[in-house]
Design a protein around this motif. Structure first.
Motif, mmCIF file in Angstrom:
data_model
loop_
_atom_site.group_PDB
_atom_site.id
_atom_site.type_symbol
_atom_site.label_atom_id
_atom_site.label_comp_id
_atom_site.label_asym_id
_atom_site.label_seq_id
_atom_site.Cartn_x
_atom_site.Cartn_y
_atom_site.Cartn_z
ATOM 1 N N ASP A 138 0.824 -1.226 0.027
ATOM 2 C CA ASP A 138 0.020 0.126 0.093
ATOM 3 C C ASP A 138 0.984 1.302 0.047
ATOM 4 N N SER A 141 -0.040 3.879 -2.874
ATOM 5 C CA SER A 141 -1.198 4.430 -2.596
ATOM 6 C C SER A 141 -1.280 5.464 -1.363
ATOM 7 N N GLU A 142 -0.668 4.998 -0.356
ATOM 8 C CA GLU A 142 -0.284 5.945 0.836
ATOM 9 C C GLU A 142 0.376 7.083 0.482
ATOM 10 N N THR A 145 -1.124 10.517 0.274
ATOM 11 C CA THR A 145 -1.724 11.223 1.427
ATOM 12 C C THR A 145 -0.978 12.481 1.635
ATOM 13 N N SER A 146 -1.430 13.372 2.432
ATOM 14 C CA SER A 146 -0.944 14.849 2.379
ATOM 15 C C SER A 146 0.284 14.573 3.531
ATOM 16 N N GLU A 147 0.098 13.759 4.654
ATOM 17 C CA GLU A 147 1.077 13.202 5.512
ATOM 18 C C GLU A 147 2.272 12.702 4.896
ATOM 19 N N THR A 148 1.907 11.883 4.226
ATOM 20 C CA THR A 148 3.154 11.065 3.383
ATOM 21 C C THR A 148 3.840 12.192 2.357
ATOM 22 N N ARG A 149 3.168 12.991 1.776
ATOM 23 C CA ARG A 149 3.488 13.939 0.899
ATOM 24 C C ARG A 149 4.526 14.778 1.599
#
Length: 215
Positions: A138, A141-142, A145-149
């Motif tokens: 995942d 796809s994760e 997310t804004s947190e991962t960006r």
């Protein structure tokens, strides 16, 4: 000494690759006539993308806005020489990137970690010296997310500047090797080497976060 805006435009060439000019952008004629309303519309339409690119390079809102302002002034002066081999939007984007890079060169260098500390280590038999865990299914796809960006952006910011700039231009701004070499004033071979090492370093920085899934 040339005006900074003139230097910004002068360092950016269109990428024709021998291809004929594109169909004329309907915005060009009024812009070349000095139509103030057309210029304001151009700024509204293109400013967002240009500002985002400048922010990624400079990491500072005020500096990014100044770079974009310089880019628009530069582009306005250079419009008579614009031949249409690239789209107007692409041309403006590259001028904004160059303006940001020029501003970056004038800033005092910050302490940087060595790229060598971010490269993978290998044993004599060619295997990794440190365990390399596969990223979770995942992770891709994760990564949207804004947190991962934000985590990826922070990791990119940790790269030494010469490697970070190559990674940003090639992988984020999607410029090709020749365009990147031209903007950074280095040869294409150096771009390829730095990009490879920057990707390895970024992978190492992100391994802890992505291995086994985001925490």
């Amino acid at each position: 000494m040339p005006h900074p805006a003139q230097s910004t435009a002068g360092a950016v060439s269109e990428s024709s690759g021998g291809a004929p000019p594109r169909p004329a952008d309907p915005r060009l004629d009024p812009l070349r006539r000095g139509d103030a309303a057309a210029y304001e519309q151009l700024v509204r339409a293109e400013c967002g993308r240009m500002l985002a690119a400048a922010r990624r390079i400079l990491g500072n809102e005020e500096d990014a806005r100044e770079a974009v302002q310089e880019a628009f002034v530069s582009a306005r002066r250079a419009l008579p020489k614009f031949e249409g081999h690239s789209s107007l939007s692409t041309w403006l984007h590259r001028i904004a990137i160059n303006a940001a890079l020029m501003k970056l060169r004038t800033r005092r260098s910050r302490p940087q970690i060595s790229i060598e500390t971010l490269q993978p280590r290998f044993l004599a038999d060619g295997h990794h010296a440190d365990p390399v865990d596969p990223w979770s299914p995942d992770a891709e796809s994760e990564a949207m997310t804004s947190e991962t960006r934000a985590a990826v952006r922070a990791a990119i910011d940790r790269l030494p500047e010469t490697y970070r700039n190559v990674l940003l231009l090639r992988d984020i701004e999607e410029l090709d090797t020749r365009q990147t070499a031209e903007l950074l004033e280095i040869d294409p071979g150096t771009v390829k080497v730095r990009l490879h090492r920057a990707r390895l370093a970024l992978r190492k920085l992100l391994d802890e976060q992505f291995s086994g899934g985001l925490r």
